[in-house]
Write a protein that holds these residues in place. Structure first.
Motif: not given
Length: 264
Positions: A3-9, A55-60, A104-110, A159-165
């Motif tokens: 199933a598609p995995i939910p994501a948090i930014v 689903a994508i959730t943006i946390l700020a 999980v990823t980050t908003a600056d992982n452009v 070096s880290g690539a700003n993606m986590f499961r």
């Protein structure tokens, strides 16, 4: 088929002034324009274009400000939530019930792409915690001017690539631990030392690979932890410094011209 995995930014602001915002006219890093769009828009569009992501959730801290960004209008299954001041506590509060996985990823992982997402999720299968990383030779062969924070282990510098499961709430003890050390996130040896002297000594003497080191660190919390090596050097180039943004702009220009493959 999974199933598609939910994501948090993670799109919040760290305490203190951000030199990237000086003279930009925007109030938060996630909305800083790069290649004609806010950083956050690039990331969310890459996630939304990935069939593996649900689903994508943006946390700020001020998520309503990000929700008003015109570049996000019309994107399906997009949600916004207010976060706390720390990454670990914000993630802990946002974890779904049970042990379902979360990206999980980050908003600056452009520079994120659907291909990177698919590669990472394939490599992260069956783990409780997985982290995307790029080996130094992979980056410098393509972008020798890029400056990153490196972790030195036998067999390479990483070096880290700003993606986590993350496997749901079973990672809560790890997030609690991270909350106590995340202020040192750019200091590789301090991070390694926090997991105990055996890991620090092993890293200093290059006794094991980063995959072995991360696996051992995960066992401290009863977790199956793994590193997913990313073949794309762009995976570890995030927008932290003005030099990063200059390079990212050049990469986007090269992508538009179909010129990826030659050193910039």
């Amino acid at each position: 088929m999974n199933a598609p995995i939910p994501a948090i930014v993670l799109a919040g602001s760290r305490p203190g002034p951000d030199s990237l915002l000086t003279g930009s006219g925007v109030s938060t890093k996630a909305l800083l324009p790069i290649a004609g769009q806010a950083m956050l828009v690039h990331v969310v569009k890459a996630l939304r274009a990935s069939p593996e992501v649900g689903a994508i959730t943006i946390l700020a801290q001020k998520s309503a400000e990000l929700a008003a960004e015109p570049g996000l209008a019309g994107l399906a299954d997009l949600h916004f939530a207010d976060s706390g001041q720390g990454i670990s506590s914000s993630l802990a509060a946002a974890l779904p019930p049970g042990d379902d996985p979360l990206l999980v990823t980050t908003a600056d992982n452009v520079l994120l792409t659907p291909t990177m997402i698919a590669e990472f999720l394939r490599g992260a299968e069956d783990s409780d915690v997985a982290v995307a990383m790029v080996e130094r030779d992979t980056l410098l062969a393509r972008y020798p001017q890029s400056k990153r924070t490196w972790l030195k282990f036998r067999g390479g510098w990483w070096s880290g690539a700003n993606m986590f499961r993350l496997r749901g709430r079973r990672v809560l003890p790890l997030l609690d631990f991270w909350g106590r050390i995340e202020r040192d996130r750019k200091k590789g040896l301090k991070i390694i030392a926090a997991f105990g002297p055996w890991l620090l000594i092993g890293a200093l003497l290059r006794l094991f690979t980063i995959q072995q080191g991360v696996a051992r660190a995960g066992l401290r919390f009863g977790l199956n932890a793994k590193v997913v090596p990313m073949p794309e050097p762009e995976a570890c180039i995030d927008a932290d410094k003005p030099a990063d943004i200059e390079l990212i702009e050049a990469i986007f220009a090269a992508r538009r011209q179909g010129a990826i493959g030659q050193p910039l």
